[in-house]
Every structure is written in structure tokens, then in C-alpha cells.
Design a protein around this motif. Structure first.
Motif, PDB file in Angstrom:
ATOM      1  N   PRO A   1       0.877  -1.326  -0.010  1.00 42.27           N
ATOM      2  CA  PRO A   1      -0.039   0.024   0.053  1.00 42.27           C
ATOM      3  C   PRO A   1       0.827   1.384  -0.022  1.00 42.27           C
ATOM      4  CG  PRO A   1      -0.849  -1.560   1.606  1.00 42.27           C
ATOM      5  CD  PRO A   1       0.643  -1.896   1.113  1.00 42.27           C
ATOM      6  N   THR A   2       2.188   1.241   0.343  1.00 42.24           N
ATOM      7  CA  THR A   2       2.821   2.365   0.437  1.00 42.24           C
ATOM      8  C   THR A   2       3.691   2.861  -0.909  1.00 42.24           C
ATOM      9  OG1 THR A   2       3.358   1.908   2.821  1.00 42.24           O
ATOM     10  CG2 THR A   2       4.853   3.499   1.822  1.00 42.24           C
ATOM     11  N   CYS A   3       4.344   1.508  -1.487  1.00 42.16           N
ATOM     12  CA  CYS A   3       4.904   1.785  -2.750  1.00 42.16           C
ATOM     13  C   CYS A   3       4.516   1.382  -3.961  1.00 42.16           C
ATOM     14  CB  CYS A   3       6.425   1.576  -2.537  1.00 42.16           C
ATOM     15  SG  CYS A   3       6.472  -0.195  -2.484  1.00 42.16           S
ATOM     16  N   GLY A   4       3.360   0.467  -3.732  1.00 39.84           N
ATOM     17  CA  GLY A   4       2.845  -0.389  -4.820  1.00 39.84           C
ATOM     18  C   GLY A   4       3.516  -1.319  -5.501  1.00 39.84           C
ATOM     19  N   ARG A   5       4.745  -1.640  -5.245  1.00 36.05           N
ATOM     20  CA  ARG A   5       5.262  -2.871  -5.593  1.00 36.05           C
ATOM     21  C   ARG A   5       4.858  -4.135  -5.148  1.00 36.05           C
ATOM     22  NH1 ARG A   5      11.529  -0.929  -5.209  1.00 36.05           N
ATOM     23  NH2 ARG A   5      10.667   0.197  -3.475  1.00 36.05           N
ATOM     24  N   ALA A   6       5.137  -5.344  -5.816  1.00 37.00           N
ATOM     25  CA  ALA A   6       4.646  -6.503  -5.356  1.00 37.00           C
ATOM     26  C   ALA A   6       5.747  -7.006  -4.101  1.00 37.00           C
ATOM     27  CB  ALA A   6       4.643  -7.655  -6.382  1.00 37.00           C
ATOM     28  N   ALA A   7       5.033  -7.736  -3.178  1.00 31.98           N
ATOM     29  CA  ALA A   7       5.658  -8.129  -2.151  1.00 31.98           C
ATOM     30  C   ALA A   7       5.076  -9.293  -1.471  1.00 31.98           C
ATOM     31  CB  ALA A   7       5.837  -7.121  -0.773  1.00 31.98           C
ATOM     32  N   ARG A   8       5.794 -10.274  -0.975  1.00 32.43           N
ATOM     33  CA  ARG A   8       5.178 -11.469  -0.263  1.00 32.43           C
ATOM     34  C   ARG A   8       4.949 -11.136   1.217  1.00 32.43           C
ATOM     35  NH1 ARG A   8       9.652 -13.258  -3.672  1.00 32.43           N
ATOM     36  NH2 ARG A   8       8.613 -14.515  -5.324  1.00 32.43           N
ATOM     37  N   VAL A   9       5.593 -10.325   1.583  1.00 32.74           N
ATOM     38  CA  VAL A   9       5.053 -10.106   3.171  1.00 32.74           C
ATOM     39  C   VAL A   9       4.787  -8.578   3.400  1.00 32.74           C
ATOM     40  CG1 VAL A   9       5.967 -10.115   5.310  1.00 32.74           C
ATOM     41  CG2 VAL A   9       6.774 -12.061   3.595  1.00 32.74           C
ATOM     42  N   LEU A  10       3.964  -8.284   4.044  1.00 35.71           N
ATOM     43  CA  LEU A  10       3.831  -6.818   4.308  1.00 35.71           C
ATOM     44  C   LEU A  10       3.643  -6.793   6.114  1.00 35.71           C
ATOM     45  CD1 LEU A  10       0.806  -5.743   2.110  1.00 35.71           C
ATOM     46  CD2 LEU A  10       3.170  -5.183   1.957  1.00 35.71           C
ATOM     47  N   ARG A  11       4.420  -5.596   6.525  1.00 42.14           N
ATOM     48  CA  ARG A  11       4.556  -5.608   7.993  1.00 42.14           C
ATOM     49  C   ARG A  11       3.918  -4.316   8.354  1.00 42.14           C
ATOM     50  NH1 ARG A  11       9.624  -6.905   6.665  1.00 42.14           N
ATOM     51  NH2 ARG A  11      10.098  -8.995   6.895  1.00 42.14           N
ATOM     52  N   VAL A  12       3.453  -4.351   9.627  1.00 43.97           N
ATOM     53  CA  VAL A  12       2.951  -2.888  10.244  1.00 43.97           C
ATOM     54  C   VAL A  12       4.327  -1.972  10.588  1.00 43.97           C
ATOM     55  CG1 VAL A  12       1.511  -2.030  11.897  1.00 43.97           C
ATOM     56  CG2 VAL A  12       0.765  -4.161  10.941  1.00 43.97           C
ATOM     57  N   ARG A  13       4.086  -0.902  10.302  1.00 44.30           N
ATOM     58  CA  ARG A  13       5.007   0.018  10.399  1.00 44.30           C
ATOM     59  C   ARG A  13       4.252   1.397  10.896  1.00 44.30           C
ATOM     60  NH1 ARG A  13      10.612   1.266  10.048  1.00 44.30           N
ATOM     61  NH2 ARG A  13      10.724  -1.250  10.270  1.00 44.30           N
ATOM     62  N   ARG A  14       4.291   1.504  12.248  1.00 40.92           N
ATOM     63  CA  ARG A  14       3.643   2.734  12.635  1.00 40.92           C
ATOM     64  C   ARG A  14       2.138   2.395  12.185  1.00 40.92           C
ATOM     65  NH1 ARG A  14       8.072   5.807  11.220  1.00 40.92           N
ATOM     66  NH2 ARG A  14       9.493   6.085  13.202  1.00 40.92           N
ATOM     67  N   THR A  15       1.400   3.394  11.530  1.00 40.28           N
ATOM     68  CA  THR A  15       0.142   3.307  11.141  1.00 40.28           C
ATOM     69  C   THR A  15       0.043   2.887   9.625  1.00 40.28           C
ATOM     70  OG1 THR A  15      -0.012   5.760  10.366  1.00 40.28           O
ATOM     71  CG2 THR A  15      -0.668   4.983  12.704  1.00 40.28           C
ATOM     72  N   ARG A  16       0.928   2.119   9.199  1.00 42.32           N
ATOM     73  CA  ARG A  16       0.908   1.707   7.699  1.00 42.32           C
ATOM     74  C   ARG A  16       1.371   0.305   7.548  1.00 42.32           C
ATOM     75  NH1 ARG A  16       2.701   6.356   3.644  1.00 42.32           N
ATOM     76  NH2 ARG A  16       1.224   5.279   2.319  1.00 42.32           N
ATOM     77  N   LEU A  17       0.763  -0.300   6.454  1.00 37.60           N
ATOM     78  CA  LEU A  17       1.523  -1.519   6.356  1.00 37.60           C
ATOM     79  C   LEU A  17       2.604  -1.107   5.018  1.00 37.60           C
ATOM     80  CD1 LEU A  17      -1.706  -4.070   5.305  1.00 37.60           C
ATOM     81  CD2 LEU A  17       0.321  -4.176   7.074  1.00 37.60           C
ATOM     82  N   VAL A  18       3.532  -1.671   5.251  1.00 30.00           N
ATOM     83  CA  VAL A  18       4.860  -1.577   4.315  1.00 30.00           C
ATOM     84  C   VAL A  18       5.465  -3.077   3.975  1.00 30.00           C
ATOM     85  CG1 VAL A  18       5.435   0.509   5.266  1.00 30.00           C
ATOM     86  CG2 VAL A  18       6.473  -1.437   6.257  1.00 30.00           C
ATOM     87  N   CYS A  19       6.162  -3.048   2.921  1.00 26.11           N
ATOM     88  CA  CYS A  19       6.957  -3.818   2.454  1.00 26.11           C
ATOM     89  C   CYS A  19       8.541  -4.016   2.921  1.00 26.11           C
ATOM     90  CB  CYS A  19       6.981  -4.214   0.871  1.00 26.11           C
ATOM     91  SG  CYS A  19       7.794  -2.963   0.104  1.00 26.11           S
TER      92      CYS A  19
END
Lengths: 153, 116
Positions: free
Chosen positions: A60-78
């Protein structure tokens, strides 16, 4: 978030979604190991993986395909958006490493195992370490004694 | 404190700690002796820091009702604690290096004895 939201613990993994996910996006609640749970809508995408295209999550942050997303502060990031610090990275950010002579100790430890006897380089490193330790302790003790005297010690 | 330098020339205490370390490993070579020297130096510093840390903590407890004093003392105590933690960690890492070296030497010595 709809009633049919998925729940992921720790991190959201593409390979843990399982079958029966035909939509291009889905709602998810990610409950991290520490911090606040996060609800989000995650889009699905594909990523090439050696033998073909595999299902992946769109960051959701950069739009790239990722196998894992983690919570960083209030966002999901790869992993690309927020690389995870290894224990080695964490060590190098400590006060021990930056100001406490940790890097010198590391050099000494590597050097002693590599040769048969002490040489000038090792002596120099130990001397530098002792000088650094003395200097820092002198500063800390001077501050401490000044504070004790100032407040009626 | 007028001059902190004399406090660091506690050579007798450093030598005593170094001797104690050598008792454990009488066959120490030059590398190990250097490591023991560094460990003894830092161990004595950690002792001194710990002593002053205690004094500072006592002052902080006594003056906890005074916000200005408590804040200053807490800041200094934090720096002192951080310095002591780094010193203690150096001691641990250096002792670990010395122990690894000692094990390596013993293993290689045992190997040579078996081969001969």
C-alpha cells in the motif's frame, strides 16, 4: 472494512492467504507483535518467482509486489519500504558501538584469533581502547561529581 | 571535582585484577596478556563508575521532591549508567575473546600432542 475481513498475526504473508480468494483486493486486520492492530484493504498482484507468476500482495505504500507486508507505525509496508534491522544493524546503532569503543573491541577480537602472537597493531588497538575508555569515564565522573557537589553531596 | 586524572592512575588495582585473571590461565601468551590487561583496566573503571552511580542515585532519591535537582541528577545518572553499561559490555566481549583464544590454543595443542 467488511465483515469478511481476514486476520493476520504479526505480519501479512501472501502464502498464508490460502485458496478461495478470487477478488483483486481484500480487507485484512493485521495484529502486530507490539503496537496497535491495523485494518487495511490490500490489493493482490503477481510476482515472478523462478518457475512462474505467483500471487503477491501490492504494498500500500510503494505499490510494488511483495510477499510479506508488515505494520510500521500506522501503515502496512513491504521490506523495501522499511528494511528490517538485523541484530548486526541494531548493535551498530548502540551507544556501546558508537561511543563506547565497541568497534575497537570488535577489531581486537578479530585480530587476536588471526595470528600467533601479539604485535604492534594489537598493542595500538588496546592502547586506543584504554585511552577512549579513560576519556569517556573522566567526562562522566566529572559531570557526576559536579552534580553531587552542586546538590549538597 | 578539581582533577579527575589521578583517579584513573589506579595502577595497583588494575595490576591486582590482571594477576587474578592470570591465575586462571598461567600459560597465557602475549595476546591473552594484552586482553587481560584491557579487561583489568575496564573492570576497574566499571567499579569506579558503579560506586559513583550509587552516590548519584542516593542524591537523586534524597532530592526527588526538587524538580530542578532531580532532573539534573537524572540526566547525569543516565549518562553515567550508559558509560558503565558500555564499560561492562567491553569487559564481557574482551573476556569472550580471551576465552575463545584460550580454547583454540588448547584444542590445537591437544591436536599436536595426539599427532606426535
Amino acid at each position: 472494512m467488511t465483515m469478511g475481513a481476514r486476520v493476520a498475526f504479526g505480519e501479512l504473508r501472501a502464502d498464508s492467504l490460502g485458496p478461495g480468494l478470487d477478488d483483486t483486493s481484500f480487507d485484512v486486520v493485521v495484529i502486530p507483535a507490539s503496537g496497535t492492530p491495523l485494518s487495511a484493504t490490500v490489493e493482490l498482484t503477481e510476482k515472478w518467482a523462478a518457475r512462474g507468476w505467483q500471487r503477491a500482495l501490492s504494498c500500500p505504500t510503494c505499490g510494488r509486489a511483495a510477499r510479506v507486508l508488515r505494520v510500521r507505525r500506522t501503515r502496512l509496508v513491504c521490506g523495501s519500504c522499511a528494511p528490517r534491522a538485523t541484530p548486526h544493524h541494531t548493535l551498530k546503532r548502540t551507544d556501546y558501538w558508537r561511543r563506547g569503543g565497541g568497534s575497537l573491541v570488535d577489531q581486537i577480537a578479530r585480530l587476536v584469533g588471526s595470528r600467533g602472537r601479539a604485535d604492534q597493531r594489537l598493542r595500538d588497538l588496546v592502547a586506543r581502547l584504554e585511552a577512549l575508555a579513560d576519556e569517556r569515564c573522566r567526562e562522566a565522573l566529572a559531570q557526576a561529581h559536579a552534580a553531587i557537589e552542586a546538590f549538597g553531596g | 571535582m578539581a582533577d579527575a586524572r589521578p583517579a584513573f592512575s589506579n595502577a595497583a588495582r588494575i595490576a591486582k585484577v590482571e594477576r587474578t585473571l592470570l591465575l586462571d590461565d598461567p600459560d597465557a601468551d602475549a595476546d591473552q596478556c594484552l586482553l587481560h590487561q584491557a579487561v583489568a583496566h575496564d573492570a576497574v573503571l566499571a567499579e569506579r563508575l558503579g560506586h559513583v552511580q550509587l552516590l548519584l542515585a542516593e542524591r537523586l532519591v534524597a532530592l526527588v521532591e526538587n524538580p530542578r535537582a532531580a532532573s539534573t541528577l537524572a540526566r547525569v545518572l543516565r549518562e553515567l549508567t550508559s558509560t558503565r553499561a558500555a564499560t561492562t559490555r567491553r569487559v564481557q566481549e574482551l573476556l569472550l575473546a580471551a576465552a575463545a583464544l584460550r580454547s583454540h590454543r588448547r584444542l590445537s595443542g591437544a591436536g599436536r600432542r595426539l599427532a606426535s
